[in-house]
Write a protein that holds these residues in place. Structure first.
Motif, PDB file in Angstrom:
ATOM      1  N   ASP A  54       0.978  -1.350   0.066  1.00 31.00           N
ATOM      2  CA  ASP A  54      -0.304   0.129   0.010  1.00 31.00           C
ATOM      3  C   ASP A  54       0.673   1.649   0.041  1.00 31.00           C
ATOM      4  O   ASP A  54       1.596   1.313   1.008  1.00 31.00           O
ATOM      5  CB  ASP A  54      -1.024  -0.002   1.568  1.00 31.00           C
ATOM      6  CG  ASP A  54      -1.774   1.349   1.248  1.00 31.00           C
ATOM      7  OD1 ASP A  54      -2.323   1.451  -0.050  1.00 31.00           O
ATOM      8  OD2 ASP A  54      -2.295   2.023   2.023  1.00 31.00           O
ATOM      9  N   PHE A  55       1.059   2.354  -0.856  1.00 27.58           N
ATOM     10  CA  PHE A  55       1.348   2.888  -1.138  1.00 27.58           C
ATOM     11  C   PHE A  55       0.583   5.047  -1.498  1.00 27.58           C
ATOM     12  O   PHE A  55      -0.181   4.393  -2.589  1.00 27.58           O
ATOM     13  CB  PHE A  55       2.351   3.402  -2.792  1.00 27.58           C
ATOM     14  CG  PHE A  55       3.696   1.865  -1.450  1.00 27.58           C
ATOM     15  CD1 PHE A  55       4.241   2.277  -1.207  1.00 27.58           C
ATOM     16  CD2 PHE A  55       3.476   1.262  -2.751  1.00 27.58           C
ATOM     17  CE1 PHE A  55       5.456   1.585  -0.890  1.00 27.58           C
ATOM     18  CE2 PHE A  55       4.655   0.009  -3.317  1.00 27.58           C
ATOM     19  CZ  PHE A  55       5.203  -0.096  -2.276  1.00 27.58           C
ATOM     20  N   PRO A  56      -0.139   5.562  -0.416  1.00 26.77           N
ATOM     21  CA  PRO A  56      -0.744   6.186  -0.464  1.00 26.77           C
ATOM     22  C   PRO A  56      -0.089   6.987  -1.978  1.00 26.77           C
ATOM     23  O   PRO A  56       0.687   7.734  -1.789  1.00 26.77           O
ATOM     24  CB  PRO A  56      -0.213   6.785   0.783  1.00 26.77           C
ATOM     25  CG  PRO A  56       1.027   6.216   1.053  1.00 26.77           C
ATOM     26  CD  PRO A  56       1.019   5.434   0.413  1.00 26.77           C
ATOM     27  N   ALA A  67       5.774   4.563   3.914  1.00 25.66           N
ATOM     28  CA  ALA A  67       5.393   3.644   3.702  1.00 25.66           C
ATOM     29  C   ALA A  67       6.036   3.196   2.574  1.00 25.66           C
ATOM     30  O   ALA A  67       5.748   1.704   3.173  1.00 25.66           O
ATOM     31  CB  ALA A  67       4.030   4.157   2.622  1.00 25.66           C
ATOM     32  N   TRP A  68       7.002   3.997   2.113  1.00 24.86           N
ATOM     33  CA  TRP A  68       8.205   2.857   2.136  1.00 24.86           C
ATOM     34  C   TRP A  68       8.982   1.910   3.348  1.00 24.86           C
ATOM     35  O   TRP A  68       9.638   1.163   2.767  1.00 24.86           O
ATOM     36  CB  TRP A  68       9.124   3.675   1.327  1.00 24.86           C
ATOM     37  CG  TRP A  68       8.418   4.019  -0.310  1.00 24.86           C
ATOM     38  CD1 TRP A  68       8.328   5.648  -0.363  1.00 24.86           C
ATOM     39  CD2 TRP A  68       8.465   3.179  -0.689  1.00 24.86           C
ATOM     40  NE1 TRP A  68       7.260   5.632  -1.834  1.00 24.86           N
ATOM     41  CE2 TRP A  68       8.211   3.673  -1.929  1.00 24.86           C
ATOM     42  CE3 TRP A  68       8.581   1.496  -1.248  1.00 24.86           C
ATOM     43  CZ2 TRP A  68       7.693   3.603  -3.021  1.00 24.86           C
ATOM     44  CZ3 TRP A  68       8.763   1.687  -2.760  1.00 24.86           C
ATOM     45  CH2 TRP A  68       7.980   2.416  -3.319  1.00 24.86           C
ATOM     46  N   LYS A  69       9.491   2.324   4.233  1.00 27.77           N
ATOM     47  CA  LYS A  69       9.772   1.716   5.489  1.00 27.77           C
ATOM     48  C   LYS A  69       8.951   0.587   5.824  1.00 27.77           C
ATOM     49  O   LYS A  69       9.164  -0.191   5.943  1.00 27.77           O
ATOM     50  CB  LYS A  69      10.057   2.956   6.714  1.00 27.77           C
ATOM     51  CG  LYS A  69      10.855   3.213   5.984  1.00 27.77           C
ATOM     52  CD  LYS A  69      10.919   4.698   7.506  1.00 27.77           C
ATOM     53  CE  LYS A  69      11.093   3.674   8.981  1.00 27.77           C
ATOM     54  NZ  LYS A  69      11.040   5.169  10.684  1.00 27.77           N
ATOM     55  N   ALA A  72       9.402  -2.031   3.413  1.00 26.24           N
ATOM     56  CA  ALA A  72      10.821  -2.325   3.014  1.00 26.24           C
ATOM     57  C   ALA A  72      10.630  -3.753   4.455  1.00 26.24           C
ATOM     58  O   ALA A  72      11.590  -4.597   4.083  1.00 26.24           O
ATOM     59  CB  ALA A  72      12.126  -1.488   3.283  1.00 26.24           C
ATOM     60  N   ALA A  73      10.104  -3.850   5.282  1.00 27.57           N
ATOM     61  CA  ALA A  73      10.471  -4.390   7.016  1.00 27.57           C
ATOM     62  C   ALA A  73       8.889  -6.031   6.491  1.00 27.57           C
ATOM     63  O   ALA A  73       9.112  -6.688   7.011  1.00 27.57           O
ATOM     64  CB  ALA A  73       9.125  -3.370   8.196  1.00 27.57           C
ATOM     65  N   GLU A  74       8.519  -5.124   4.963  1.00 29.95           N
ATOM     66  CA  GLU A  74       7.800  -6.476   4.899  1.00 29.95           C
ATOM     67  C   GLU A  74       8.178  -7.426   4.068  1.00 29.95           C
ATOM     68  O   GLU A  74       8.702  -9.074   3.754  1.00 29.95           O
ATOM     69  CB  GLU A  74       6.717  -6.216   4.271  1.00 29.95           C
ATOM     70  CG  GLU A  74       5.941  -7.081   3.336  1.00 29.95           C
ATOM     71  CD  GLU A  74       4.654  -8.004   3.848  1.00 29.95           C
ATOM     72  OE1 GLU A  74       4.439  -9.082   3.516  1.00 29.95           O
ATOM     73  OE2 GLU A  74       4.119  -8.528   5.631  1.00 29.95           O
TER      74      GLU A  74
END
Length: 234
Positions: A54-56, A67-69, A72-74
């Protein structure tokens, strides 16, 4: 293992490279940042292997960073154990969402290997769709025209993200350019349109580009031309 940024090309599943298809088939999970890239990816892998991120749609930098963090964590834990792909339309290193992910992984997960698989980009594919030849020795400038930005100056430009075609056209014509537009080139979603009439593109669409060339600019293309009369005499 590795995170592969895979360029899917401009939208036609048939324009995915052989290398890109091989990585998609090898990956345990294929992450997609949006609906269009997902629709191309699922022509090559099953729905069950595609993961959505999901990127707003926002210009808020703090919200985008978070969102990018989260993305990356996923991805990072899976990439340590498995082959993971992140797909994007076009080429992963040209106006691509993949650049954000790569930089975030480099910053927070430097132990995760990241590689890119080039894709056919609209940077090159537009020439075929619009019937334009960029001859040897020709200069061509790549620009982004999103929002109110309409760059002028170079003899030939390719403008991406033309979200206001009438306003863009007015500024370019005033600066002495001939302009032709392409919308959703090679995409199976939506109507593909090539036109020099900006009113046909009055509704906003992110996937619109323009090729602008200064009126009267000269091009001397390299050819294999011969002096026919001399050849006949010989």
């Amino acid at each position: 293992m590795t995170v592969y940024g895979v360029g899917l090309g401009p939208g036609d599943p048939g324009l995915v490279t052989v290398r890109g298809k091989d990585i998609l088939e090898e990956a345990s999970v294929v992450y997609s940042p949006g609906r269009l890239s997902r629709s191309v990816a699922t022509e090559h892998v099953s729905e069950e292997r595609v993961g959505d991120l999901d990127f707003p749609m926002t210009r808020d930098e703090d919200e985008l960073r978070e969102a990018w963090k989260a993305a990356a964590a996923e991805i990072a834990p899976r990439a340590r154990e498995e082959t993971v792909a992140f797909v994007t339309l076009g080429d992963p290193n040209v106006y691509s969402t993949f650049g954000h992910l790569r930089r975030t992984l480099d910053a927070f997960y430097p132990d995760v290997d990241v590689e890119t698989v080039p894709g056919v980009s609209a940077v090159t594919a537009f020439t075929t769709a619009l019937g334009i030849e960029v001859a040897s020795g020709t200069s061509l400038t790549l620009q982004e025209a999103a929002g109110e930005a309409t760059p002028t100056g170079p003899d030939r430009m390719v403008l991406f993200k033309v979200t206001d075609a009438p306003a863009t056209h007015e500024r370019l014509v005033a600066a002495g350019y001939d302009v032709v537009y392409g919308r959703r080139l090679y995409m199976e979603q939506g109507e593909t349109l090539v036109t020099d009439d900006p009113e046909e593109l009055a509704d906003r669409d992110y996937y619109t580009l323009a090729y602008a060339e200064k009126e009267g600019v000269e091009t001397t293309a390299a050819t294999a031309a011969f002096d026919v009369e001399t050849e006949v005499e010989q």
